[in-house]
Design an enzyme around this catalytic site. Structure first.
Site, PDB file in Angstrom:
ATOM      1  N   CYS A  38      12.164  -3.831   5.065  1.00 26.42           N
ATOM      2  CA  CYS A  38      11.824  -5.019   4.043  1.00 26.42           C
ATOM      3  C   CYS A  38      11.526  -6.104   4.930  1.00 26.42           C
ATOM      4  O   CYS A  38      12.703  -6.641   5.674  1.00 26.42           O
ATOM      5  CB  CYS A  38      12.801  -4.751   2.949  1.00 26.42           C
ATOM      6  SG  CYS A  38      12.371  -6.186   1.709  1.00 26.42           S
ATOM      7  N   HIS A  85      11.587  -4.301  -6.339  1.00 28.61           N
ATOM      8  CA  HIS A  85      11.973  -5.697  -6.031  1.00 28.61           C
ATOM      9  C   HIS A  85      11.628  -6.299  -7.484  1.00 28.61           C
ATOM     10  O   HIS A  85      12.703  -7.155  -7.616  1.00 28.61           O
ATOM     11  CB  HIS A  85      10.974  -6.339  -5.207  1.00 28.61           C
ATOM     12  CG  HIS A  85      11.434  -6.298  -3.581  1.00 28.61           C
ATOM     13  ND1 HIS A  85      12.492  -6.992  -3.292  1.00 28.61           N
ATOM     14  CD2 HIS A  85      10.829  -5.752  -2.664  1.00 28.61           C
ATOM     15  CE1 HIS A  85      12.583  -6.824  -1.959  1.00 28.61           C
ATOM     16  NE2 HIS A  85      11.600  -6.119  -1.626  1.00 28.61           N
ATOM     17  N   HIS A  87       8.568   0.639  -3.907  1.00 27.71           N
ATOM     18  CA  HIS A  87       9.424  -0.473  -3.115  1.00 27.71           C
ATOM     19  C   HIS A  87       9.299  -1.773  -3.696  1.00 27.71           C
ATOM     20  O   HIS A  87      10.334  -2.386  -4.097  1.00 27.71           O
ATOM     21  CB  HIS A  87       9.110  -0.344  -1.534  1.00 27.71           C
ATOM     22  CG  HIS A  87       9.919  -1.485  -0.809  1.00 27.71           C
ATOM     23  ND1 HIS A  87      10.829  -1.063   0.031  1.00 27.71           N
ATOM     24  CD2 HIS A  87       9.728  -2.987  -0.851  1.00 27.71           C
ATOM     25  CE1 HIS A  87      11.359  -2.116   0.739  1.00 27.71           C
ATOM     26  NE2 HIS A  87      10.657  -3.309   0.082  1.00 27.71           N
ATOM     27  N   GLU A  88       7.996  -2.097  -3.930  1.00 29.77           N
ATOM     28  CA  GLU A  88       7.756  -3.604  -4.519  1.00 29.77           C
ATOM     29  C   GLU A  88       7.944  -3.596  -5.968  1.00 29.77           C
ATOM     30  O   GLU A  88       8.796  -4.800  -6.524  1.00 29.77           O
ATOM     31  CB  GLU A  88       6.148  -3.839  -4.384  1.00 29.77           C
ATOM     32  CG  GLU A  88       5.733  -3.967  -3.002  1.00 29.77           C
ATOM     33  CD  GLU A  88       6.714  -4.635  -1.862  1.00 29.77           C
ATOM     34  OE1 GLU A  88       7.427  -5.500  -2.453  1.00 29.77           O
ATOM     35  OE2 GLU A  88       6.597  -4.260  -0.518  1.00 29.77           O
TER      36      GLU A  88
END
Length: 136
Positions: A85, A130, A126-127
């Site tokens: 990341c 977040h 993944h995003e």
């Protein structure tokens, strides 16, 4: 505008709020920042540039795609992998899904639904993590 990348774990660990049409500049800033980091980065979430809104952008071939308020509605094919990341040092293990279906708003705030697989699906997951305050 290219924004600095946030590395503060306490900030990144907080959930993001839904985005509205008032946040349209955030989309542009995310796309500009992704382009500036495209050598080492394939996706960004708004909190990575200091804005806790549910907006992500990711590379899909030669295109950079924004998603506003993305939600994974279907997923299949779990697997274990390692990810890095831009906000963190090193790689960490995580669980992802080979295929996902996502409901989101495009940059014009029109509702969309898309099916993604492989590396693109991994980036999106993944995003979205977040946005949910989940740090790998």
């Amino acid at each position: 505008m290219v924004r600095p990348i946030v590395k503060d774990i306490l900030f990144l660990g907080q959930k993001s709020s839904p985005a509205t049409t008032a946040d349209v500049q955030v989309i542009t800033d995310l796309l500009d920042t992704l382009k500036a980091h495209e050598e080492e980065c394939v996706g960004l979430a708004a909190n990575m540039i200091g804005i806790r809104k549910r907006i992500i952008v990711f590379a899909h071939g030669p295109f950079h795609v924004p998603m506003v308020n993305p939600v994974i509605v279907k997923k299949s094919g779990p697997y274990e992998t390692e990810e890095g990341c831009l906000s963190l040092v090193g790689k960490r293990p995580c669980k992802r899904f080979e295929t996902i279906e996502v409901e989101y708003l495009d940059r014009n705030f029109i509702k969309r639904r898309g099916c993604f697989s492989g590396f693109t699906a991994q980036i999106i997951q993944h995003e979205i993590d977040h946005c949910n305050g989940i740090i790998i």
